[in-house]
Design a protein around this motif. Structure first.
Motif, PDB file in Angstrom:
ATOM      1  N   PHE A 179      -5.691  11.912  -2.240  1.00  0.00           N
ATOM      2  CA  PHE A 179      -4.299  11.889  -2.654  1.00  0.00           C
ATOM      3  C   PHE A 179      -3.908  13.229  -3.287  1.00  0.00           C
ATOM      4  N   ARG A 190       0.803  -1.225   0.000  1.00  0.00           N
ATOM      5  CA  ARG A 190       0.000   0.000   0.000  1.00  0.00           C
ATOM      6  C   ARG A 190       0.836   1.277   0.000  1.00  0.00           C
ATOM      7  N   ARG A 240      -5.354   3.947   3.989  1.00  0.00           N
ATOM      8  CA  ARG A 240      -4.701   3.751   2.688  1.00  0.00           C
ATOM      9  C   ARG A 240      -4.683   2.243   2.440  1.00  0.00           C
ATOM     10  N   PRO A 298       0.582  11.028   2.602  1.00  0.00           N
ATOM     11  CA  PRO A 298      -0.583  10.135   2.524  1.00  0.00           C
ATOM     12  C   PRO A 298      -1.587  10.427   3.641  1.00  0.00           C
ATOM     13  N   ILE A 332      -3.913   2.048  -5.287  1.00  0.00           N
ATOM     14  CA  ILE A 332      -4.257   2.313  -3.878  1.00  0.00           C
ATOM     15  C   ILE A 332      -5.561   3.092  -3.837  1.00  0.00           C
ATOM     16  N   THR A 388      -8.514   5.015  -0.823  1.00  0.00           N
ATOM     17  CA  THR A 388      -8.774   5.485   0.528  1.00  0.00           C
ATOM     18  C   THR A 388     -10.276   5.474   0.778  1.00  0.00           C
TER      19      THR A 388
END
Length: 256
Positions: free
Chosen positions: A166, A107, A129, A125, A157, A159
């Motif tokens: 991001f 990740r 995540r 970040p 990735i 969220t």
């Protein structure tokens, strides 16, 4: 007194006749000039000649006045195009300056161009995540590190939750560059915001997907700055439609 013989008379009369003719001519000329003077007459003068008329092809055409050239100073400008993602994206072929892929080895992993000199960077970040393998498209590359090459992966990735997302940045200057960002949304609304550090108006867009299957797009961002700076791309979850983990995803980016 004795009379002159005919030959002698001729010798006297001929010169007299010539003299008389000259006197008569002078008298006649004087009378004519006197008559003209009394009548107010003047010797005729030639009429003036009209100036030649210029034809259409002879008329001079006025030239525009000299003006300064338009300013060529670059301005802060951003334009974007949202396009479908190809079935397989060759990151090395597209990213002539740099390319990055996220999440194939974990990740927090970034697989990137070994010669890209870290032109493309990710901001700090945000949690949570999560690594995913849900991309409908595949990403391939060569000349990468730490993973040198692949024929195609579906990882990335994502969220969860409103407000998480991001940030991707790249250098900006007076030349024109193209940054392409491959993103998606899972049961969420993704809010895009792009801006230059040197000024200008930000550019925004929205991608909404209420389904649990990932929807992906490529944002092709063409930009030029008024000086040395950077471009910032924020991809944030504006709303979630799944209590478990609705949010936005990030797969790859290229710079050319």
């Amino acid at each position: 007194m004795p009379l002159l013989d005919p030959g002698a008379r001729r010798d006297y009369l001929e010169p007299a006749a010539v003299i008389l003719a000259g006197v008569l001519a002078v008298v006649v000329f004087g009378l004519v000039m006197h008559a003209r003077a009394n009548s107010g007459g003047q010797p005729a003068e030639p009429e003036p000649t009209a100036a030649p008329t210029a034809t259409a092809d002879q008329i001079p055409i006025p030239l525009p006045s000299a003006s300064l050239p338009p300013s060529t100073a670059p301005v802060d400008a951003i334009s974007i195009e949202r396009v479908p993602v190809a079935a397989t994206v060759d990151l090395a072929a597209e990213g002539t300056i740099d390319w990055v892929h996220w999440g194939e080895q974990g990740r927090f992993s970034l697989e990137r161009d070994a010669d890209g000199e870290f032109a493309i960077l990710e901001g700090t970040p945000t949690a949570p995540r999560v690594r995913h393998t849900a991309s409908p498209q595949r990403f391939a590359w060569s000349g990468g590190e730490p993973m040198a090459a692949t024929s195609g992966v579906t990882s990335g990735i994502n969220t969860c939750g409103t407000g998480n997302g991001f940030t991707v940045t790249a250098p900006a200057g007076t030349g024109r560059n193209v940054l392409t960002v491959y993103v998606g949304a899972i049961s969420a609304r993704g809010d895009l915001r792009i801006e230059l550090s040197t000024g200008g108006e930000p550019v925004t867009d929205v991608l909404e997907n209420r389904e649990p299957a990932m929807t992906t797009v490529a944002y092709v961002i063409s930009y030029r700055a008024s000086g040395t700076g950077k471009i910032s791309v924020k991809w944030i979850t504006g709303a979630t439609f799944d209590d478990k983990c609705g949010g936005v995803s990030l797969q790859a980016a290229t710079l050319s």
